[in-house]
Design a protein around this motif. Sequence first.
Motif, mmCIF file in Angstrom:
data_model
loop_
_atom_site.group_PDB
_atom_site.id
_atom_site.type_symbol
_atom_site.label_atom_id
_atom_site.label_comp_id
_atom_site.label_asym_id
_atom_site.label_seq_id
_atom_site.Cartn_x
_atom_site.Cartn_y
_atom_site.Cartn_z
ATOM 1 N N GLU A 174 23.102 7.936 3.061
ATOM 2 C CA GLU A 174 22.245 7.469 4.158
ATOM 3 C C GLU A 174 20.779 7.523 3.746
ATOM 4 O OE1 GLU A 174 23.581 6.142 6.557
ATOM 5 O OE2 GLU A 174 25.645 6.830 6.261
ATOM 6 N N THR A 175 20.435 8.628 3.190
ATOM 7 C CA THR A 175 19.037 8.814 2.843
ATOM 8 C C THR A 175 18.580 7.872 1.740
ATOM 9 O OG1 THR A 175 19.310 11.134 3.353
ATOM 10 C CG2 THR A 175 17.334 10.528 2.100
ATOM 11 N N ASN A 176 19.481 7.653 0.837
ATOM 12 C CA ASN A 176 19.025 6.988 -0.379
ATOM 13 C C ASN A 176 19.428 5.532 -0.534
ATOM 14 O OD1 ASN A 176 19.547 10.094 -1.069
ATOM 15 N ND2 ASN A 176 17.739 9.262 -2.112
ATOM 16 N N ALA A 177 20.122 5.025 0.463
ATOM 17 C CA ALA A 177 20.585 3.642 0.306
ATOM 18 C C ALA A 177 19.431 2.638 0.349
ATOM 19 C CB ALA A 177 21.612 3.308 1.389
ATOM 20 N N ALA A 178 18.426 2.949 1.123
ATOM 21 C CA ALA A 178 17.357 1.971 1.365
ATOM 22 C C ALA A 178 16.778 1.328 0.097
ATOM 23 C CB ALA A 178 16.252 2.604 2.198
ATOM 24 N N PRO A 179 16.355 2.114 -0.855
ATOM 25 C CA PRO A 179 15.765 1.478 -2.041
ATOM 26 C C PRO A 179 16.747 0.560 -2.752
ATOM 27 C CG PRO A 179 15.405 3.854 -2.035
ATOM 28 C CD PRO A 179 16.338 3.561 -0.924
ATOM 29 N N TRP A 180 18.003 0.966 -2.764
ATOM 30 C CA TRP A 180 18.985 0.111 -3.419
ATOM 31 C C TRP A 180 19.153 -1.198 -2.640
ATOM 32 C CZ3 TRP A 180 20.358 1.362 -8.158
ATOM 33 C CH2 TRP A 180 20.313 2.715 -8.556
ATOM 34 N N ARG A 181 19.171 -1.078 -1.340
ATOM 35 C CA ARG A 181 19.288 -2.286 -0.524
ATOM 36 C C ARG A 181 18.129 -3.245 -0.842
ATOM 37 N NH1 ARG A 181 21.305 -0.462 3.878
ATOM 38 N NH2 ARG A 181 19.413 0.743 4.326
ATOM 39 N N ARG A 182 16.953 -2.682 -0.902
ATOM 40 C CA ARG A 182 15.781 -3.518 -1.225
ATOM 41 C C ARG A 182 15.950 -4.206 -2.569
ATOM 42 N NH1 ARG A 182 12.694 0.267 1.046
ATOM 43 N NH2 ARG A 182 12.334 1.374 -0.915
ATOM 44 N N LEU A 183 16.405 -3.439 -3.489
ATOM 45 C CA LEU A 183 16.588 -3.972 -4.834
ATOM 46 C C LEU A 183 17.587 -5.139 -4.842
ATOM 47 C CD1 LEU A 183 16.903 -1.748 -7.978
ATOM 48 C CD2 LEU A 183 18.465 -3.675 -7.643
ATOM 49 N N LEU A 184 18.664 -4.970 -4.116
ATOM 50 C CA LEU A 184 19.669 -6.041 -4.073
ATOM 51 C C LEU A 184 19.098 -7.281 -3.377
ATOM 52 C CD1 LEU A 184 22.858 -3.944 -3.171
ATOM 53 C CD2 LEU A 184 22.378 -5.109 -5.351
ATOM 54 N N LEU A 185 18.382 -7.091 -2.298
ATOM 55 C CA LEU A 185 17.789 -8.229 -1.599
ATOM 56 C C LEU A 185 16.843 -9.004 -2.515
ATOM 57 C CD1 LEU A 185 17.179 -6.685 1.956
ATOM 58 C CD2 LEU A 185 18.605 -8.683 1.387
ATOM 59 N N ASP A 186 16.060 -8.266 -3.266
ATOM 60 C CA ASP A 186 15.163 -8.930 -4.205
ATOM 61 C C ASP A 186 15.937 -9.814 -5.175
ATOM 62 O OD1 ASP A 186 13.049 -7.716 -3.020
ATOM 63 O OD2 ASP A 186 12.752 -6.176 -4.575
ATOM 64 N N LEU A 187 17.041 -9.264 -5.675
ATOM 65 C CA LEU A 187 17.841 -10.047 -6.629
ATOM 66 C C LEU A 187 18.411 -11.301 -5.978
ATOM 67 C CD1 LEU A 187 19.704 -7.163 -8.510
ATOM 68 C CD2 LEU A 187 18.149 -8.848 -9.538
ATOM 69 N N MET A 188 18.852 -11.181 -4.726
ATOM 70 C CA MET A 188 19.379 -12.363 -4.036
ATOM 71 C C MET A 188 18.293 -13.389 -3.833
ATOM 72 S SD MET A 188 21.851 -10.598 -1.201
ATOM 73 C CE MET A 188 23.006 -9.339 -1.722
ATOM 74 N N ARG A 189 17.144 -12.889 -3.389
ATOM 75 C CA ARG A 189 16.034 -13.806 -3.151
ATOM 76 C C ARG A 189 15.683 -14.552 -4.442
ATOM 77 N NH1 ARG A 189 12.673 -9.819 -0.686
ATOM 78 N NH2 ARG A 189 14.220 -9.448 0.952
ATOM 79 N N ALA A 190 15.816 -13.869 -5.542
ATOM 80 C CA ALA A 190 15.509 -14.491 -6.825
ATOM 81 C C ALA A 190 16.662 -15.358 -7.320
ATOM 82 C CB ALA A 190 15.191 -13.412 -7.850
#
Lengths: 255, 255, 255, 255
Positions: free
Chosen positions: B185-201
């Motif tokens: 729970e605590t640490n998922a956020a940065p990974w989520r951001r990272l994945l979104l960036d990859l999708m956006r790219a």
Amino acid sequence: MTGKTRKTRKPPGSPGTGPDKLTSAASTDGTGATKPEAGPNPVARSESRLTAPPPAGSPERSPENPRSSEAILETAATLFSAQGYRQTDVQQIADRLGIGKGTIYRQFPTKENLFLATVDRIIGQLTRYIDRRAEAKPDPFDRVAEGISAFLAYFDENPGAVELLLLERAEFRHRNTPTYLEYNETNAAPWRRLLLDLMRAGRLREMPPERIIDLLHNALYGTIFINHFAGRRKPLREQAADLIDIVFRGILPRD
Amino acid sequence: MTGKTRKTRKPPGSPGTGPDKLTSAASTDGTGATKPEAGPNPVARSESRLTAPPPAGSPERSPENPRSSEAILETAATLFSAQGYRQTDVQQIADRLGIGKGTIYRQFPTKENLFLATVDRIIGQLTRYIDRRAEAKPDPFDRVAEGISAFLAYFDENPGAVELLLLERAEFRHRNTPTYLEYNETNAAPWRRLLLDLMRAGRLREMPPERIIDLLHNALYGTIFINHFAGRRKPLREQAADLIDIVFRGILPRD
Amino acid sequence: MTGKTRKTRKPPGSPGTGPDKLTSAASTDGTGATKPEAGPNPVARSESRLTAPPPAGSPERSPENPRSSEAILETAATLFSAQGYRQTDVQQIADRLGIGKGTIYRQFPTKENLFLATVDRIIGQLTRYIDRRAEAKPDPFDRVAEGISAFLAYFDENPGAVELLLLERAEFRHRNTPTYLEYNETNAAPWRRLLLDLMRAGRLREMPPERIIDLLHNALYGTIFINHFAGRRKPLREQAADLIDIVFRGILPRD
Amino acid sequence: MTGKTRKTRKPPGSPGTGPDKLTSAASTDGTGATKPEAGPNPVARSESRLTAPPPAGSPERSPENPRSSEAILETAATLFSAQGYRQTDVQQIADRLGIGKGTIYRQFPTKENLFLATVDRIIGQLTRYIDRRAEAKPDPFDRVAEGISAFLAYFDENPGAVELLLLERAEFRHRNTPTYLEYNETNAAPWRRLLLDLMRAGRLREMPPERIIDLLHNALYGTIFINHFAGRRKPLREQAADLIDIVFRGILPRD
DNA sequence: GATGAATGAGCTTTCATTCAT
DNA sequence: GATGAATGAAAGCTCATTCAT
């Protein structure tokens, strides 16, 4: 060990079932006899099961017979999974059934034995449930998907089963291979065959089928554990669909 | 005459780490300070840790001080994971450390408390280890892959940690969320951001990032559990590669 | 057996006594240091014994300390001999002493162990008592007679001791040689020497001394058993005299 | 499936004796009808007893009838003496006989009752055996000596009998007088008469005959207990001879 | 502060005895 | 009558926790 009245550990899938050949539904021909024990909630249902009611005079067979090993195992499963192994007193199980403690010890010589029989019973139910549901799908893709769904559904409907699996490991780490891994060894073969057939037909990427089986196995067990520990956040159906989608298609774009 | 086990042998594990800010390495900028605890075998290495010995007058900090909570937690972890929670008694831990039982009770008011602190410590180590390794990879894809590898590596090198996670759940089902899920729970956020960036790219298929995170999380926990229960059948490196391959590319042919 | 606090079986004659060399009073020179523990009723007296009272601040040494192993053994002896081994609950012993059950188990790891220590203690007392009384007689004839009397006197004054001997055999038939027979093996030698001296001096018929020793041994044990079982019908003094008379002079007329 | 031991193997021992009039062979006239149960090894011989098989229609009498009280007592004696009273459970006896536990309880209302009946049976056998052998000797001296020998022989050949005597006392100390002492009370009279006759005839020293009887009694019981506990060190015949020699002639030189 | 002796609730397992079939 | 499943009192032993020294 001389003249004591003792029964030894019951084989999995015990109740009145005949020989418990843990077949797999993944046989490539798509045929398979539906077994009667299965159902969306086999554990719960087993309470009222009974294809043919026993002859009137046969109390042993009665599902209400709180002294049958079925009834004992069921109650034991409930309490063990709700409270843990150590926290569950054999007296509690007896009380809940309204029978004497000695009656339980007559059928299961030790508490450990009782617990292990409880786990074996779960595994038997799981196996039969998956096989029954997968067998019903003629198409190989559907069959794999159905197997995944059935696995998740079983534990979704029998939350206690997850606990039991954990407890087995936590309390009896000495048992070489936990019961539920034996299932895998025994039953992986038909699935492997099925995957190879799909690859040969060009419907799957060529790769060692173990790679897929292991991933699925791990992901499925991981899913039920996490679901159970944290409380499922997604509907089961969606979880199965997500898993199938990613495993089949991957996360990279299809260019 | 007493028969006590009075060994002072130190079990593997546990640095003298300071406060544990559970940061994540997945910050999208790719920067991250390397923390000192990490390494290929963080637990084993911790044995010889210590760049600078603590100031002479600080007995509490001394790694040799068997009365420090660090030393207690380390020994407790070893014994709990080797024998289980109930099977390990506080006297044993004290004996192994060569200290009195009362000393342990002064720092950890109950046995349960001690055990839970033991698990918390493990989670802290895991988090820092993953972050440190992932942070070192500038490319987002590599970072995801490295996170996966680091997770598996940690448990591969600290088999006791898996036991501990299981035990926590088996013995303390009441704890609403087990310690190691909080991590997520605590640490998922940065990974989520990272994945979104990859999708956006356009480097990943568009899909809710949770879907991927959940699958990975489940598959990873499934993997360590199964590895641990059944004995790993594949080298860790290969396992990580298989997981990454299937998750990224799927099992369907690319035609 | 790892880190438990456990004491092992106490050697016979335990309390604070120094090295327990079970010497025999039959040394032909007639010399022998009087040991302090003995007395007409050693078991009963031990309750209030105490050559030198312990330093005021030493609760462990206090005879009133109900937690000392002396006190535990004494109470255990009383209850075991009054009720039998199986009929005596460890809880009862603790209750009688006003202490916790755990305190007993801390000193004697099992009930069997406690019982056996109880018997060992009796044998030690018996040995020392006989030696002390026999040593006091300079004349060899008197010494033999005194040994016989002392043996009978001991059991006469400690009726529980007979029970204990029986119980040991009845409950622990596996113990190769019951404790009280070891006494005989160890201590027969000086008596044998004494008899040989008498024969050489023409004061006894020539015959293998074993014949006499065995008869006495058997008659003495037979006597205490029968006395105890049936209730003695003759005063002890008379019984000893009868035995000595017949054994020395036989039942045939002296013509 | 039950795990019950269902052996029908017969243990050694026990004739199908009729009512047990505990007469004594020491009647001064030297007459006495030989009773059929006796022999050098009465218990063992009883196994092949049966000159004439019982009338066909009498199932109760049949030695093969495992439900007869004879068969039950025989098996009970074997197991009690081999394992002790508490260690032997009624189920074991039933199993060994191949009958139901309820059947035993119909004939012996409690386990204690069964055990005591077992001891009574032994005493009856002993009495008859001694009487039969002593009666055969016309000379009073020989008769005394033969009585001594027979007593020792009986227990030598029936080691279980000694155990049983001990067990009775150890487990049922409340029974005022153990079974085997009643034997003495009942049967001492003829021996006393015989001794008095010898004294009157000047063949024995004048003394109260009780003195001799008691010594013999004690020495004999002592002998069998010690023999049994420690393992006999001398041949039986020699033991009897030694006892007779010393008792008759004493250990003092004949001037 | 440190220690470890003391405590006793708690839990497993046994087995004599009953009684429905 | 014979049987054996059912019962539950009883007892041994463990170990977390306390607290006097």
